[in-house]
Design an enzyme around this catalytic site. Structure first.
Site, PDB file in Angstrom:
ATOM      1  N   SER A  43       0.834  -1.206   0.000  1.00  0.00           N
ATOM      2  CA  SER A  43       0.000   0.000   0.000  1.00  0.00           C
ATOM      3  C   SER A  43       0.870   1.257   0.000  1.00  0.00           C
ATOM      4  O   SER A  43       1.687   1.431  -0.896  1.00  0.00           O
ATOM      5  CB  SER A  43      -0.956  -0.055   1.193  1.00  0.00           C
ATOM      6  OG  SER A  43      -1.943   0.919   1.059  1.00  0.00           O
ATOM      7  N   ASP A  92       0.038  -4.176  -3.993  1.00  0.00           N
ATOM      8  CA  ASP A  92      -1.069  -3.245  -4.221  1.00  0.00           C
ATOM      9  C   ASP A  92      -0.721  -1.818  -3.769  1.00  0.00           C
ATOM     10  O   ASP A  92      -1.343  -1.283  -2.839  1.00  0.00           O
ATOM     11  CB  ASP A  92      -2.366  -3.719  -3.556  1.00  0.00           C
ATOM     12  CG  ASP A  92      -3.598  -3.246  -4.327  1.00  0.00           C
ATOM     13  OD1 ASP A  92      -3.481  -2.985  -5.545  1.00  0.00           O
ATOM     14  OD2 ASP A  92      -4.690  -3.110  -3.723  1.00  0.00           O
ATOM     15  N   HIS A  98      -7.419  -5.566  -1.122  1.00  0.00           N
ATOM     16  CA  HIS A  98      -6.161  -4.825  -1.017  1.00  0.00           C
ATOM     17  C   HIS A  98      -5.074  -5.755  -0.463  1.00  0.00           C
ATOM     18  O   HIS A  98      -3.987  -5.883  -1.006  1.00  0.00           O
ATOM     19  CB  HIS A  98      -6.402  -3.651  -0.075  1.00  0.00           C
ATOM     20  CG  HIS A  98      -5.369  -2.552  -0.125  1.00  0.00           C
ATOM     21  ND1 HIS A  98      -4.685  -2.216  -1.270  1.00  0.00           N
ATOM     22  CD2 HIS A  98      -4.934  -1.703   0.837  1.00  0.00           C
ATOM     23  CE1 HIS A  98      -3.858  -1.216  -1.001  1.00  0.00           C
ATOM     24  NE2 HIS A  98      -3.983  -0.889   0.273  1.00  0.00           N
TER      25      HIS A  98
END
Ligand SMILES: *[C@@H]1O[C@H](CO)[C@@H](O)[C@H](O)[C@H]1NC(C)=O
Ligand SMILES: *[C@@H]1O[C@H](CO)[C@@H](O)[C@H](O)[C@H]1NC(C)=O
Ligand SMILES: *[C@@H]1O[C@H](CO)[C@@H](O)[C@H](O)[C@H]1NC(C)=O
Length: 485
Positions: free
Chosen positions: A166, A190, A275
């Site tokens: 992230s 991601d 995610h």
């Protein structure tokens, strides 16, 4: 029952789904400030915990840039490779449950390695746009740490693999762009989308940040400025599992099943399910070496869904995760694959190509078919697919996938199911097509096969009728065909 504070969770959802996008634009002026290298160790706020296989969930020993003795105190192994794990945004200020799982999987696969977890929890607990800004400082910290390891201990930078999730993926990118020597590899799990989709390369993860950059995109739903995961390719190899927008097993129905099974506290897992899938796919690649997930280069999701992209020629396919083939093309390549909803995620991909013959012109849409595959090692029955369109005297191609390793494909059964709703016309019109052969291409086995009816003639696939059977065309039936012509 334990009380769970769900307020942070809602903040998370709100931010990711609504606010972050708007903050993104107002924050631009600061985003343009260039990132510079640090010159001393005093303002390094990030902490570098060298975890151990015995205590994967505990920060017991810290490597402190500038303090040489910490390296030996923590039993850093100078001859082994080093994984640097960078977490993302958090609402709780605590490590998420994936951290020990990833650390454990890394040690399982590489028992002698050094797994360093970067703690930037204090900065990652802010308002999302603030934390997003902090990724530059975290990147600087990590770069200082790596340069120090290189300069003080001649630790080879080509043994360093940074994994960032992230926001952590962009911190990894900044770190990689600042180190004196390029690190071996950065894996972006991601990478965050909000405030980064349109940002410059020096603040986001990009292919120049390491010798090799591979990226998994698992939650790229919605318009680019709203998408939780970044949509554009940012590495040498960018893989979009299940199209990249959303992952199987992450829907609401699944949510209720999980809540029933595991209790309420896991609901935040669910919000981040797609995610976080990027991490679990990587863990899968570490733990299930014998079940590698293959991804295939394709220009679009749509073409992949038609089964048109299952080639492995000229590096068109690659292995997802740890054992990725380090292909550095001129431009980054988008790759696709399907997965299961749980670990191990592997499925086997097939392209089916069928020509539908008929005397009458007939076009039908959204038709349910079920296909069964029988092979040397196993079988996979009644795989449902929906054909967007079938029409007379046209060839259609579609993707089929199954979690079963059936080995060499020997036989295929095709059934055209009745429409779910009752249609009067189906009493009067016979919905059927003739099929002569089915062409099947396997992604995992890279084999092309042709299937014929048992006697080599056309068979009729009629709606609602029993399945039609196809076997590998043998020499006999092909000869027969040739004589006929
Ligand atoms: C360090 O790692 C190497 C492999 O890279 C291994 O052979 C050696 O035993 C390790 N040393 C220690 C002290 O664990
Ligand atoms: C489809 O092609 C076959 C020959 O391959 C022909 O006999 C048939 O009439 C065609 N059907 C239509 C609807 O044109
Ligand atoms: C079927 O449609 C095609 C084109 O739409 C046309 O050329 C052909 O003549 C039609 N065949 C029959 C048997 O109606």
């Amino acid at each position: 029952m334990t009380r769970v504070d769900i307020k942070p969770l809602f903040l998370w959802m709100l931010c990711l789904h609504a606010f972050c996008g708007t903050f993104a634009t107002t924050d631009l002026p600061t985003s343009r400030t260039t990132v510079a290298k640090k010159t001393d160790f005093n303002d390094i706020e990030s902490k570098f915990a060298l975890r151990t296989p015995e205590e994967v969930d505990e920060d017991t020993c810290f490597l402190v840039p500038g303090q040489e003795n910490t390296i030996s105190q923590c039993n850093f192994n100078h001859t082994s490779k080093t994984f640097v794990v960078i977490h993302g945004w958090t609402v709780t200020g605590m490590y998420e449950s994936w951290v020990p799982k990833l650390v454990a999987a890394l040690y399982k696969r590489e028992p002698d390695s050094n797994v360093v977890v970067v703690d930037w929890l204090a900065r990652s607990q802010q308002h999302y746009p603030v934390s997003a800004e902090y990724t530059k400082l975290v990147g600087q910290d990590v770069a200082s740490f790596i340069d120090w390891m290189d300069e003080k201990f001649s630790y080879p930078v080509d043994k360093i693999h940074i994994l960032g999730y992230s926001l952590g993926a962009h911190a990894a990118g900044v770190a990689g762009s600042l180190t004196n020597k390029k690190v071996n590899r950065i894996t972006g799990l991601d990478p965050a989308g909000p405030t980064f989709e349109y940002a410059e390369n020096d603040v986001t993860l990009s292919p120049d940040d390491a010798e090799f950059v591979d990226v998994l995109h698992t939650y790229t739903r919605g318009s680019p400025d709203r998408s939780i995961g970044i949509q554009k390719p940012v590495g040498h190899v960018d893989i979009y599992p299940n199209g990249g927008s959303f992952q199987p097993g992450c829907n609401i129905g699944e949510a209720f099943r999980l809540i029933a099974e595991k209790g309420f506290s896991d609901i935040d897992q669910l919000v981040k399910c797609s995610h976080e899938r990027s991490i679990h796919l990587f863990i899968d690649s570490l733990l299930y070496e014998e079940k590698p997930n293959m991804a295939y280069r394709c220009n679009s999701k749509e073409a992949f869904e038609k089964g048109l992209c299952l080639s492995c020629r000229k590096n068109r396919c690659n292995t997802l995760g740890y054992k990725v083939n380090k292909v550095r093309g001129k431009r980054s390549s988008r790759m696709f694959l399907k997965t299961r909803a749980q670990m191990p995620f592997k499925v086997f991909h097939y392209q089916f190509k069928v020509h539908f013959f008929g005397k009458k012109n007939l076009t039908v849409t959204n038709q349910p078919l079920t296909i069964s595959l029988y092979g040397t090692r196993g079988e996979s029955e009644n795989i449902p697919i929906t054909m967007p369109e079938i029409s007379t005297n046209k060839t259609f191609s579609f993707l089929l996938y199954t979690e079963t390793d059936i080995g060499d494909l020997l036989m295929v059964k095709l059934k055209w199911e009745k429409d779910s709703y009752f249609s009067l016309s189906s009493w009067f019109i016979s919905y059927s097509y003739d099929i002569q052969r089915i062409r099947v291409k396997s992604g995992e086995f890279q084999k092309k096969l042709v299937f014929c009816s048992k006697d080599g003639n056309h068979v009729s696939l009629a709606r609602g009728n029993s399945p039609v059977v196809f076997v590998k065309c043998n020499q006999h039936s092909i000869m027969k065909k040739k004589k006929k012509v």
